[in-house]
Design a protein around this motif. Structure first.
Motif, PDB file in Angstrom:
ATOM      1  N   ALA A  64      27.088  35.107  34.566  1.00  0.00           N
ATOM      2  CA  ALA A  64      28.353  34.839  35.281  1.00  0.00           C
ATOM      3  C   ALA A  64      28.804  36.022  36.349  1.00  0.00           C
ATOM      4  O   ALA A  64      29.425  35.712  37.510  1.00  0.00           O
ATOM      5  N   ARG A  65      28.553  37.315  36.001  1.00  0.00           N
ATOM      6  CA  ARG A  65      28.718  38.058  37.131  1.00  0.00           C
ATOM      7  C   ARG A  65      27.859  38.052  38.208  1.00  0.00           C
ATOM      8  O   ARG A  65      28.445  38.246  39.395  1.00  0.00           O
ATOM      9  N   ILE A  68      27.091  33.747  39.478  1.00  0.00           N
ATOM     10  CA  ILE A  68      28.500  32.929  40.003  1.00  0.00           C
ATOM     11  C   ILE A  68      29.617  33.758  40.656  1.00  0.00           C
ATOM     12  O   ILE A  68      29.762  33.402  41.965  1.00  0.00           O
ATOM     13  N   PHE A  69      30.177  34.946  40.038  1.00  0.00           N
ATOM     14  CA  PHE A  69      31.290  35.314  40.512  1.00  0.00           C
ATOM     15  C   PHE A  69      30.984  36.344  41.838  1.00  0.00           C
ATOM     16  O   PHE A  69      31.753  36.202  42.734  1.00  0.00           O
ATOM     17  N   LEU A  72      30.582  34.448  44.864  1.00  0.00           N
ATOM     18  CA  LEU A  72      32.012  33.618  45.305  1.00  0.00           C
ATOM     19  C   LEU A  72      32.619  34.600  45.937  1.00  0.00           C
ATOM     20  O   LEU A  72      33.302  34.435  47.016  1.00  0.00           O
ATOM     21  N   VAL A  73      32.880  35.672  45.383  1.00  0.00           N
ATOM     22  CA  VAL A  73      33.645  36.845  45.946  1.00  0.00           C
ATOM     23  C   VAL A  73      33.212  37.466  47.466  1.00  0.00           C
ATOM     24  O   VAL A  73      34.129  37.342  48.351  1.00  0.00           O
TER      25      VAL A  73
END
Length: 118
Positions: A64-65, A68-69, A72-73
């Protein structure tokens, strides 16, 4: 200064395994601190004696970190920066064209781009 810099390892598999081990180690240290083990020397000895166990929580958190995250950021920030800079970049292009035309006119005495007749 020696001038030799280490080449970063950008392969996904090794980077992902390192992130998994780092996160599992962090979770294990937090668990020991909850149990009351506060001494860094004792924690260090426990880390050497017991191998790290990677569970599904650690894998989900790292995926997730890191997968994905963070992309995205980073994409949102990069796109926001480019959108914010668009008027400035447009003026840089326009001024560059004017300067190029000025240099061309100065050197050759003619225009490179013919003006449209209306």
């Amino acid at each position: 200064m020696s001038g030799l810099y280490p080449i970063p390892d950008t392969r996904f598999e090794s980077t992902f395994k390192r992130a998994l081990n780092r996160e599992a180690e962090k979770q294990r240290t937090l668990q020991w601190k909850k149990m009351g083990v506060e001494d860094p020397l004792v924690i260090n000895q426990l880390q050497k004696n017991q191998p790290v166990k990677i569970n599904s929580y650690v894998v989900c958190k790292v995926v997730a970190r890191d997968v994905i995250f963070m992309p995205l950021v980073q994409g949102l920030l990069w796109t926001s920066l480019l959108i914010t800079m668009k008027p400035w970049l447009r003026s840089v292009i326009q001024n560059g064209r004017k300067f190029g035309t000025f240099i061309y006119r100065t050197v050759l005495g003619t225009d490179l781009i013919k003006k449209k007749q209306v």
